[in-house]
Design a protein around this motif. Structure first.
Motif, PDB file in Angstrom:
ATOM      1  N   MET A 126       0.834  -1.202   0.000  1.00  0.00           N
ATOM      2  CA  MET A 126       0.000   0.000   0.000  1.00  0.00           C
ATOM      3  C   MET A 126       0.870   1.253   0.000  1.00  0.00           C
ATOM      4  O   MET A 126       0.556   2.244  -0.662  1.00  0.00           O
ATOM      5  N   ALA A 127       2.005   1.178   0.720  1.00  0.00           N
ATOM      6  CA  ALA A 127       2.930   2.321   0.741  1.00  0.00           C
ATOM      7  C   ALA A 127       3.512   2.560  -0.650  1.00  0.00           C
ATOM      8  O   ALA A 127       3.638   3.703  -1.109  1.00  0.00           O
ATOM      9  N   GLU A 128       3.830   1.456  -1.335  1.00  0.00           N
ATOM     10  CA  GLU A 128       4.382   1.575  -2.689  1.00  0.00           C
ATOM     11  C   GLU A 128       3.349   2.182  -3.647  1.00  0.00           C
ATOM     12  O   GLU A 128       3.677   3.044  -4.468  1.00  0.00           O
ATOM     13  N   LEU A 129       2.108   1.766  -3.517  1.00  0.00           N
ATOM     14  CA  LEU A 129       1.052   2.329  -4.364  1.00  0.00           C
ATOM     15  C   LEU A 129       0.843   3.809  -4.052  1.00  0.00           C
ATOM     16  O   LEU A 129       0.608   4.611  -4.963  1.00  0.00           O
ATOM     17  N   ALA A 130       0.941   4.158  -2.777  1.00  0.00           N
ATOM     18  CA  ALA A 130       0.789   5.569  -2.386  1.00  0.00           C
ATOM     19  C   ALA A 130       1.891   6.427  -3.020  1.00  0.00           C
ATOM     20  O   ALA A 130       1.649   7.569  -3.435  1.00  0.00           O
ATOM     21  N   GLU A 131       3.100   5.864  -3.112  1.00  0.00           N
ATOM     22  CA  GLU A 131       4.210   6.603  -3.732  1.00  0.00           C
ATOM     23  C   GLU A 131       3.994   6.809  -5.234  1.00  0.00           C
ATOM     24  O   GLU A 131       4.499   7.773  -5.814  1.00  0.00           O
ATOM     25  N   LEU A 132       3.260   5.892  -5.860  1.00  0.00           N
ATOM     26  CA  LEU A 132       3.013   5.990  -7.305  1.00  0.00           C
ATOM     27  C   LEU A 132       1.864   6.954  -7.631  1.00  0.00           C
ATOM     28  O   LEU A 132       1.622   7.260  -8.798  1.00  0.00           O
ATOM     29  N   GLU A 133       1.171   7.410  -6.612  1.00  0.00           N
ATOM     30  CA  GLU A 133       0.027   8.318  -6.797  1.00  0.00           C
ATOM     31  C   GLU A 133       0.465   9.607  -7.503  1.00  0.00           C
ATOM     32  O   GLU A 133       1.423  10.253  -7.114  1.00  0.00           O
ATOM     33  N   ASP A 134      -0.256   9.973  -8.565  1.00  0.00           N
ATOM     34  CA  ASP A 134       0.046  11.172  -9.353  1.00  0.00           C
ATOM     35  C   ASP A 134      -1.237  12.007  -9.459  1.00  0.00           C
ATOM     36  O   ASP A 134      -2.236  11.546 -10.007  1.00  0.00           O
ATOM     37  N   PRO A 135      -1.221  13.243  -8.909  1.00  0.00           N
ATOM     38  CA  PRO A 135      -2.435  14.073  -8.913  1.00  0.00           C
ATOM     39  C   PRO A 135      -3.011  14.298 -10.316  1.00  0.00           C
ATOM     40  O   PRO A 135      -4.226  14.373 -10.496  1.00  0.00           O
ATOM     41  N   LYS A 136      -2.136  14.402 -11.327  1.00  0.00           N
ATOM     42  CA  LYS A 136      -2.620  14.624 -12.702  1.00  0.00           C
ATOM     43  C   LYS A 136      -3.369  13.398 -13.206  1.00  0.00           C
ATOM     44  O   LYS A 136      -4.404  13.510 -13.859  1.00  0.00           O
ATOM     45  N   VAL A 137      -2.827  12.213 -12.916  1.00  0.00           N
ATOM     46  CA  VAL A 137      -3.491  10.966 -13.323  1.00  0.00           C
ATOM     47  C   VAL A 137      -4.834  10.847 -12.611  1.00  0.00           C
ATOM     48  O   VAL A 137      -5.847  10.488 -13.208  1.00  0.00           O
ATOM     49  N   ARG A 138      -4.846  11.206 -11.324  1.00  0.00           N
ATOM     50  CA  ARG A 138      -6.103  11.136 -10.561  1.00  0.00           C
ATOM     51  C   ARG A 138      -7.148  12.078 -11.163  1.00  0.00           C
ATOM     52  O   ARG A 138      -8.320  11.713 -11.293  1.00  0.00           O
ATOM     53  N   GLY A 167     -15.014   8.686 -13.409  1.00  0.00           N
ATOM     54  CA  GLY A 167     -15.621   7.997 -12.277  1.00  0.00           C
ATOM     55  C   GLY A 167     -14.678   7.098 -11.494  1.00  0.00           C
ATOM     56  O   GLY A 167     -15.108   6.339 -10.631  1.00  0.00           O
ATOM     57  N   ASP A 168     -13.370   7.167 -11.799  1.00  0.00           N
ATOM     58  CA  ASP A 168     -12.387   6.332 -11.094  1.00  0.00           C
ATOM     59  C   ASP A 168     -11.651   7.168 -10.049  1.00  0.00           C
ATOM     60  O   ASP A 168     -11.304   8.316 -10.302  1.00  0.00           O
ATOM     61  N   ASP A 169     -11.403   6.557  -8.886  1.00  0.00           N
ATOM     62  CA  ASP A 169     -10.823   7.339  -7.782  1.00  0.00           C
ATOM     63  C   ASP A 169      -9.417   6.860  -7.410  1.00  0.00           C
ATOM     64  O   ASP A 169      -9.137   6.543  -6.260  1.00  0.00           O
ATOM     65  N   HIS A 170      -8.540   6.793  -8.409  1.00  0.00           N
ATOM     66  CA  HIS A 170      -7.139   6.473  -8.094  1.00  0.00           C
ATOM     67  C   HIS A 170      -6.245   7.311  -9.005  1.00  0.00           C
ATOM     68  O   HIS A 170      -6.695   7.822 -10.031  1.00  0.00           O
ATOM     69  N   GLY A 171      -4.982   7.437  -8.619  1.00  0.00           N
ATOM     70  CA  GLY A 171      -4.062   8.264  -9.393  1.00  0.00           C
ATOM     71  C   GLY A 171      -2.790   7.546  -9.784  1.00  0.00           C
ATOM     72  O   GLY A 171      -1.739   8.167  -9.929  1.00  0.00           O
TER      73      GLY A 171
END
Length: 214
Positions: A1-13, A20-24
């Protein structure tokens, strides 16, 4: 989960949220994580339980589709809150499950339009790959009667089935084209240059042309 959090990109989100998708998480990077992990059924189940969309997409990629019981898949589909998780679950897991046909029939008749859309997606798969035993004229009857006023995701799935019948089954092509022309579903859908329109008559015509040229 920490690794996925690091991959989070506000532009992608931001782009995903418009659909309608809630991930980045960039899906290419997510697939790279899945490739590294390989098949991990226990981890996939734990990731699914987090209710996090990126984690659930990763779960779909690393699970063992045939390991799920019918009722587990039914529950997972109903829990799949977002379009991308729903689509990946149906395409990457349910379609490979020995319970696919039983679920197809159950979901087609479900009063929840999102669940019913999964039944139509599985039906479209059969129309293209294993049509024996399907009542194609009956499917066209349902599309003709119900697609125009169906909620968005159910309408999209019905339209895909209509187009697939028209593309794959020449004897029903004229009727599929006629239904599409009359209902005008997705006729004005914005289609990028070089892409095929989801408007069934245009879609059918283009794919048949490509087949004839091949």
């Amino acid at each position: 989960m920490a690794e996925l959090a690091e991959l989070e990109d506000p532009k992608v989100r931001a782009v995903n949220e418009r659909h309608g998708d809630d991930h980045g998480v960039n899906l290419g990077k997510l697939r790279a994580v899945a490739k590294r992990l390989r098949t991990r059924q226990d981890l996939a189940c734990r990731l699914w339980e987090t209710d996090d969309s990126a984690a659930r997409l990763l779960a779909v990629l690393i699970c063992r589709p045939k390991a799920f019981e019918r009722d587990e898949l039914d529950a997972m589909l109903r829990e799949a809150r977002t379009p991308k998780v729903h689509d990946w679950l149906v395409n990457y897991v349910v379609k490979k499950s020995p319970h696919a046909e039983e679920l197809r029939l159950a979901w087609l008749a479900d009063p929840d339009p999102v669940v019913a859309s999964a039944g139509w997606a599985l039906t479209t798969e059969r129309v293209g790959k294993k049509p024996e035993g399907l009542d194609l004229p009956g499917l066209l009857d349902v599309v003709e009667a119900e697609m125009k006023d169906a909620p968005d995701r159910l309408q999209w799935a019905m339209n895909h089935c209509l187009a697939t019948i028209g593309i794959e089954h020449a004897e029903y092509r004229a009727r599929a084209l006629d239904i599409g022309e009359r209902l005008e579903v997705l006729k004005d859908y914005p289609t990028p240059p070089g892409c095929t329109s989801p408007f069934a008559p245009a879609w059918i015509t283009e794919m048949v042309r490509r087949k004839d040229e091949a």
